[in-house]
Design a protein around this motif. Structure first.
Motif, PDB file in Angstrom:
ATOM      1  N   ILE A  37       0.917  -1.475   0.545  1.00  0.00           N
ATOM      2  CA  ILE A  37      -0.472  -0.373  -0.339  1.00  0.00           C
ATOM      3  C   ILE A  37       0.965   0.693  -0.216  1.00  0.00           C
ATOM      4  N   CYS A  38       0.790   2.467  -0.773  1.00  0.00           N
ATOM      5  CA  CYS A  38       1.293   3.515  -0.878  1.00  0.00           C
ATOM      6  C   CYS A  38       0.674   3.892  -0.334  1.00  0.00           C
ATOM      7  N   GLY A  39       1.238   5.652   0.272  1.00  0.00           N
ATOM      8  CA  GLY A  39       0.476   6.929   1.066  1.00  0.00           C
ATOM      9  C   GLY A  39      -0.168   6.991  -0.212  1.00  0.00           C
ATOM     10  N   SER A  40      -0.305   7.531  -1.057  1.00  0.00           N
ATOM     11  CA  SER A  40      -1.191   7.685  -2.031  1.00  0.00           C
ATOM     12  C   SER A  40      -2.531   6.622  -1.847  1.00  0.00           C
ATOM     13  N   ASP A  41      -2.617   5.966  -2.234  1.00  0.00           N
ATOM     14  CA  ASP A  41      -3.772   4.811  -1.983  1.00  0.00           C
ATOM     15  C   ASP A  41      -4.438   5.138  -0.314  1.00  0.00           C
ATOM     16  N   VAL A  42      -3.527   5.215   0.687  1.00  0.00           N
ATOM     17  CA  VAL A  42      -4.317   5.485   1.843  1.00  0.00           C
ATOM     18  C   VAL A  42      -4.949   7.231   1.085  1.00  0.00           C
ATOM     19  N   HIS A  43      -4.464   7.716   0.496  1.00  0.00           N
ATOM     20  CA  HIS A  43      -5.166   9.405   1.056  1.00  0.00           C
ATOM     21  C   HIS A  43      -6.104   9.569  -0.294  1.00  0.00           C
ATOM     22  N   TYR A  44      -6.437   8.544  -0.981  1.00  0.00           N
ATOM     23  CA  TYR A  44      -7.459   7.858  -2.391  1.00  0.00           C
ATOM     24  C   TYR A  44      -8.520   7.540  -1.224  1.00  0.00           C
ATOM     25  N   PHE A  45      -8.313   6.669  -0.221  1.00  0.00           N
ATOM     26  CA  PHE A  45      -8.781   5.600   0.590  1.00  0.00           C
ATOM     27  C   PHE A  45      -9.801   6.878   2.061  1.00  0.00           C
ATOM     28  N   LYS A  46      -9.292   7.580   1.909  1.00  0.00           N
ATOM     29  CA  LYS A  46      -9.520   8.333   2.993  1.00  0.00           C
ATOM     30  C   LYS A  46     -10.171  10.249   2.710  1.00  0.00           C
ATOM     31  N   SER A  47      -9.762  10.251   0.945  1.00  0.00           N
ATOM     32  CA  SER A  47      -9.886  11.492   1.151  1.00  0.00           C
ATOM     33  C   SER A  47     -11.656  11.391   0.206  1.00  0.00           C
ATOM     34  N   GLN A  48     -12.074  13.156   0.832  1.00  0.00           N
ATOM     35  CA  GLN A  48     -13.493  13.501   0.718  1.00  0.00           C
ATOM     36  C   GLN A  48     -13.771  13.549  -0.731  1.00  0.00           C
ATOM     37  N   HIS A  49     -12.700  14.038  -1.342  1.00  0.00           N
ATOM     38  CA  HIS A  49     -12.612  14.367  -3.006  1.00  0.00           C
ATOM     39  C   HIS A  49     -12.007  13.343  -4.143  1.00  0.00           C
ATOM     40  N   LEU A  50     -11.936  12.809  -4.578  1.00  0.00           N
ATOM     41  CA  LEU A  50     -11.360  11.694  -4.979  1.00  0.00           C
ATOM     42  C   LEU A  50     -10.321  12.814  -6.282  1.00  0.00           C
ATOM     43  N   HIS A  52      -7.986  12.921  -9.708  1.00  0.00           N
ATOM     44  CA  HIS A  52      -7.643  12.991 -11.377  1.00  0.00           C
ATOM     45  C   HIS A  52      -8.743  12.390 -11.838  1.00  0.00           C
ATOM     46  N   HIS A  53      -9.929  13.232 -11.566  1.00  0.00           N
ATOM     47  CA  HIS A  53     -11.113  11.755 -12.092  1.00  0.00           C
ATOM     48  C   HIS A  53     -11.392  10.778 -11.880  1.00  0.00           C
ATOM     49  N   LEU A  54     -10.798  10.729 -10.474  1.00  0.00           N
ATOM     50  CA  LEU A  54     -11.534   9.167 -10.497  1.00  0.00           C
ATOM     51  C   LEU A  54     -12.926   9.262  -9.324  1.00  0.00           C
ATOM     52  N   ALA A  55     -13.924   7.886  -9.767  1.00  0.00           N
ATOM     53  CA  ALA A  55     -14.852   8.032  -9.212  1.00  0.00           C
ATOM     54  C   ALA A  55     -14.739   6.553  -8.619  1.00  0.00           C
ATOM     55  N   TYR A  56     -15.625   6.324  -7.690  1.00  0.00           N
ATOM     56  CA  TYR A  56     -15.935   5.199  -7.217  1.00  0.00           C
ATOM     57  C   TYR A  56     -17.051   4.382  -7.921  1.00  0.00           C
ATOM     58  N   PRO A  57     -16.936   2.723  -8.225  1.00  0.00           N
ATOM     59  CA  PRO A  57     -15.731   2.267  -6.957  1.00  0.00           C
ATOM     60  C   PRO A  57     -14.520   2.601  -7.980  1.00  0.00           C
ATOM     61  N   LEU A  58     -13.577   2.206  -7.425  1.00  0.00           N
ATOM     62  CA  LEU A  58     -12.144   1.765  -7.567  1.00  0.00           C
ATOM     63  C   LEU A  58     -11.316   1.381  -6.954  1.00  0.00           C
ATOM     64  N   VAL A  59     -10.458   0.516  -7.712  1.00  0.00           N
ATOM     65  CA  VAL A  59      -9.208  -0.751  -7.796  1.00  0.00           C
ATOM     66  C   VAL A  59      -7.969   0.157  -7.212  1.00  0.00           C
ATOM     67  N   LEU A  60      -7.279  -0.017  -6.219  1.00  0.00           N
ATOM     68  CA  LEU A  60      -6.243   0.676  -5.571  1.00  0.00           C
ATOM     69  C   LEU A  60      -5.099   0.162  -6.226  1.00  0.00           C
ATOM     70  N   GLY A  61      -3.844   0.920  -5.600  1.00  0.00           N
ATOM     71  CA  GLY A  61      -2.705  -0.244  -5.400  1.00  0.00           C
ATOM     72  C   GLY A  61      -1.341  -0.559  -7.172  1.00  0.00           C
ATOM     73  N   HIS A  62      -0.739   0.230  -7.162  1.00  0.00           N
ATOM     74  CA  HIS A  62      -0.108   0.586  -8.058  1.00  0.00           C
ATOM     75  C   HIS A  62       1.259   0.066  -7.547  1.00  0.00           C
ATOM     76  N   GLU A  63       1.431  -0.774  -6.118  1.00  0.00           N
ATOM     77  CA  GLU A  63       2.727  -2.008  -5.951  1.00  0.00           C
ATOM     78  C   GLU A  63       2.218  -3.683  -5.871  1.00  0.00           C
ATOM     79  N   ALA A  64       3.500  -3.736  -6.667  1.00  0.00           N
ATOM     80  CA  ALA A  64       2.530  -5.502  -7.494  1.00  0.00           C
ATOM     81  C   ALA A  64       3.262  -5.774  -7.967  1.00  0.00           C
ATOM     82  N   ALA A  65       3.788  -7.118  -7.338  1.00  0.00           N
ATOM     83  CA  ALA A  65       3.999  -8.580  -8.325  1.00  0.00           C
ATOM     84  C   ALA A  65       3.121  -9.666  -8.365  1.00  0.00           C
ATOM     85  N   GLY A  66       3.576 -10.785  -8.888  1.00  0.00           N
ATOM     86  CA  GLY A  66       3.330 -11.892  -9.247  1.00  0.00           C
ATOM     87  C   GLY A  66       3.871 -13.300 -10.591  1.00  0.00           C
ATOM     88  N   VAL A  67       2.766 -13.721 -10.905  1.00  0.00           N
ATOM     89  CA  VAL A  67       3.627 -14.723 -12.269  1.00  0.00           C
ATOM     90  C   VAL A  67       2.654 -14.462 -13.124  1.00  0.00           C
TER      91      VAL A  67
END
Length: 338
Positions: A37-50, A52-67
């Motif tokens: 979780i990034c600080g920007s994710d937390v900011h979006y999580f608790k923000s009164q106003h999203l 960057h033209h974001l809107a609910y529902p929103l999928v967060l997360g940009h620090e990731a690894a996988g297969v």
């Protein structure tokens, strides 16, 4: 597949969705294993106003690894089963900034969990293979996810005139500030580095990373230290009051690298900057950092993953975001499968 969607202010829930499919011949389909979780994710999580033209529902997360689970026909450097880190930016490769190696300013840049692009808190992601990097066997999925904030830290460090810097201060001992301090201590151990913060718990958290308690100056401790002769300053907070204070401690010819973002104005006159010969550099995201960091950290000998203080499974994503707001929490990882 399961996906975590931010439904409203401080309300995130796991839902079922159609499994992602390969979107292009130059993409790979990745089964996500870890998201941090990034600080920007937390900011979006608790923000009164999203923003960057974001809107609910929103999928967060940009620090990731996988297969890698599927490979597009045009992809040659990856195969099914590869463990990978995902760089969350996708750039055009054609504009002026891309051609000059600064794709972080790409005119058509897209970024996970920003401006309509779905984030990584889902079980499968289709993503351009050019920004997907194979992990060495000894580098964990957590380290793969941490390559994103490490890239922010590395890019800021790179902007320092390190040949002329022996005394460096970092404002803000959050995850980015800690990672900057750790990278400098790894790559330039002869440099003196201190971290400025409000919370005394940061000393304990810093020790997890191998930093020393005496490197941390908490709530005015700097007034009795020898920090008053700085060669360089890296700010990760955007707190202009603190930045202005510490700019007064820069030596002639000193450098400020600004990472933290704010709408506030920096209260420095041209006279103050010119007469002192100061260099002020903005550090926005990063470019071409993942291969460098994978090479530097390929054996994970530096215990950087210890910056993760809390681990949750996807089913506990609401609690993960609540915990991530605490100053006693440095970094939270979300493990996608049990």
């Amino acid at each position: 597949m399961k996906v975590a969607r931010l439904k409203d202010i401080e309300r995130i829930a796991v839902e079922e969705a159609n499994k992602a499919t390969l979107e292009s011949e130059d993409h790979v389909l990745i089964q996500i294993k870890v998201v941090t979780i990034c600080g920007s994710d937390v900011h979006y999580f608790k923000s009164q106003h999203l923003p960057h033209h974001l809107a609910y529902p929103l999928v967060l997360g940009h620090e990731a690894a996988g297969v890698v689970r599927q490979v597009g026909r045009k992809v040659t450097h990856l195969k099914v089963g590869d463990r990978v880190a995902i760089e969350p930016s996708n750039w055009c490769g054609k504009c002026y900034y891309c051609r000059t190696g600064r794709y972080n300013f790409c005119e058509k840049l897209t970024f996970m969990a920003s401006k309509g692009i779905t984030g990584a808190l889902r079980e499968y992601v289709s993503w351009p293979a050019k920004v997907v990097f194979k992990l060495p066997d000894n580098l964990s999925f957590k380290m793969g996810a941490l390559l994103e904030p490490l890239s922010v830290a590395y890019s800021a460090m790179e902007k320092l005139p390190l040949e002329n810097c022996s005394n460096i201060a970092i404002i803000g001992a959050g995850s980015i500030g800690m990672l900057v301090g750790k990278l400098i201590s790894i790559m330039y151990p002869q440099k003196k580095v201190c971290l400025i913060d409000l919370h005394n718990d940061k000393k304990r958290l810093g020790e997890r990373l191998g930093l020393k308690k005496e490197q941390f100056l908490i709530q005015g401790e700097y007034k009795n230290s020898d920090i008053l002769d700085l060669d360089a300053l890296i700010d990760t907070t955007g707190n202009t009051k603190v930045v202005n204070t510490f700019m007064n401690y820069l030596r002639y010819g000193g450098t400020l690298v600004q990472v933290g973002v704010t709408d506030q104005r920096l209260q420095q006159t041209f006279k103050q900057i010119v007469y002192k010969g100061l260099c002020i550099i903005g550090s926005y995201r990063y470019a071409n950092t993942y291969p460098k960091l994978i090479s530097l950290l390929k054996n994970d000998d530096y215990n950087i993953a210890k910056i993760i203080t809390h681990n949750f499974h996807l089913s506990d994503v609401q609690k993960a975001f609540e915990i991530a707001q605490s100053p006693r929490c440095m970094k939270v990882s979300i493990i996608m499968d049990k």
